[in-house]
Design an enzyme around this catalytic site. Sequence first.
Site, PDB file in Angstrom:
ATOM      1  N   LEU A 197       0.825  -1.198   0.000  1.00  0.00           N
ATOM      2  CA  LEU A 197       0.000   0.000   0.000  1.00  0.00           C
ATOM      3  C   LEU A 197       0.865   1.255   0.000  1.00  0.00           C
ATOM      4  CD1 LEU A 197      -2.850   1.223   0.105  1.00  0.00           C
ATOM      5  CD2 LEU A 197      -2.632   1.233   2.602  1.00  0.00           C
ATOM      6  N   TYR A 198       1.990   1.211   0.708  1.00  0.00           N
ATOM      7  CA  TYR A 198       2.903   2.354   0.688  1.00  0.00           C
ATOM      8  C   TYR A 198       3.260   2.731  -0.745  1.00  0.00           C
ATOM      9  CZ  TYR A 198       7.398   4.781   0.876  1.00  0.00           C
ATOM     10  OH  TYR A 198       8.433   5.660   0.671  1.00  0.00           O
ATOM     11  N   ALA A 199       3.679   1.746  -1.531  1.00  0.00           N
ATOM     12  CA  ALA A 199       4.036   2.009  -2.918  1.00  0.00           C
ATOM     13  C   ALA A 199       2.828   2.508  -3.709  1.00  0.00           C
ATOM     14  CB  ALA A 199       4.606   0.752  -3.556  1.00  0.00           C
TER      15      ALA A 199
ATOM     16  N   THR B 242       0.315   4.271  -2.631  1.00  0.00           N
ATOM     17  CA  THR B 242       0.026   5.677  -2.324  1.00  0.00           C
ATOM     18  C   THR B 242       0.995   6.596  -3.048  1.00  0.00           C
ATOM     19  OG1 THR B 242       1.415   5.724  -0.306  1.00  0.00           O
ATOM     20  CG2 THR B 242      -0.912   5.121  -0.046  1.00  0.00           C
ATOM     21  N   LYS B 243       2.242   6.178  -3.192  1.00  0.00           N
ATOM     22  CA  LYS B 243       3.224   7.000  -3.894  1.00  0.00           C
ATOM     23  C   LYS B 243       2.954   7.034  -5.397  1.00  0.00           C
ATOM     24  CE  LYS B 243       5.830   8.567  -0.607  1.00  0.00           C
ATOM     25  NZ  LYS B 243       5.989  10.024  -0.419  1.00  0.00           N
TER      26      LYS B 243
END
Length: 336
Positions: free
Chosen positions: A151-153, A155-156
Amino acid sequence: MAILVTGSAGFIGFHLSRRLLERGDEVVGLDSLNAYYDPALKAARLAILESHRGYRHAKLDLADADGVAALFAETRPSAVVNLAAQAGVRYSLESPRTYVDSNVVGFLNILEGCRATQPEHLVFASTSSVYGANGNLPFNVHNGANHPITLYAATKLANEGMAHSYAHLFGIPSTGFRFFTVYGPWGRPDMALFKFTEAILAGRPIDVYGQGRMQRDFTYVADIVDGLIAAIDRPAQINTTWDPQHPDPATSGVAPWRVLNLGNSQRVELMRYIQVLEEKLGMKAELKLLPMQPGDVARTEADVAETKAALGYAPSTPIEVGIGAFVDWYRDYYGR
């Protein structure tokens, strides 16, 4: 006119803000000083920045739409560098909503501030993690980054698309940087180099994932800052040769927008990274070899040809120098 740096008390934001101040710029720093990691470390960075007359700090959460809008209206920055975000691949598995609040909602507030005040350039942090399941090395910005595995990736990757839409609709020149495993003095305690150093000095074993065979493009923070400053001074432009029938995912024919890699452009095996750390500490590490963690990829490597062409970017710090600088800082800061 001031440069707005979000995440100014964070690792990269601190180094960037200090370099800008040293070259004579005024810096408005935005940072909530949250407790994701040791607030005392953030406070120590902030104290150094506040010793410069050209620095002003706003303790503010990026998700505070009214607060961010008011800061933009008051300061009307000439350029914006958005480095504030909820960082960390692994923590995104535990607290996904935090990532949406900080990295998506917060970035929307930055874009709205830029829409209202029209800075000359928006520079923002993306991540090498957007390449996700792509195994074609070195990672090239002209190849697709459509399969993030955390999810981090995601969002970016959303930030890159959001910036493109605002660049198109409102003419905000925007450059997104995909950072590759940044390390160096004043680094984050949740990063491998910091955790390894702390454990080795305390006589504890270190957790080594992927059996130590993972390869990373470790990039020294000063090289990252070189790229950021070069970009601030060179706003993105529309690509006049862009072909909508064969669209280049790194540039745009309808917006002053681009994405670029910021890396050291070489792979280093994690075991070699640990060996250099042992040499600089003068101590051997006790290794606890573990399998890969969810969300990890086996290898990363940046193709920085486009960054060199656009910005004159030339990373020059080998890990032997960079790790040595980190160890010197760590021993001095913690008295160990």
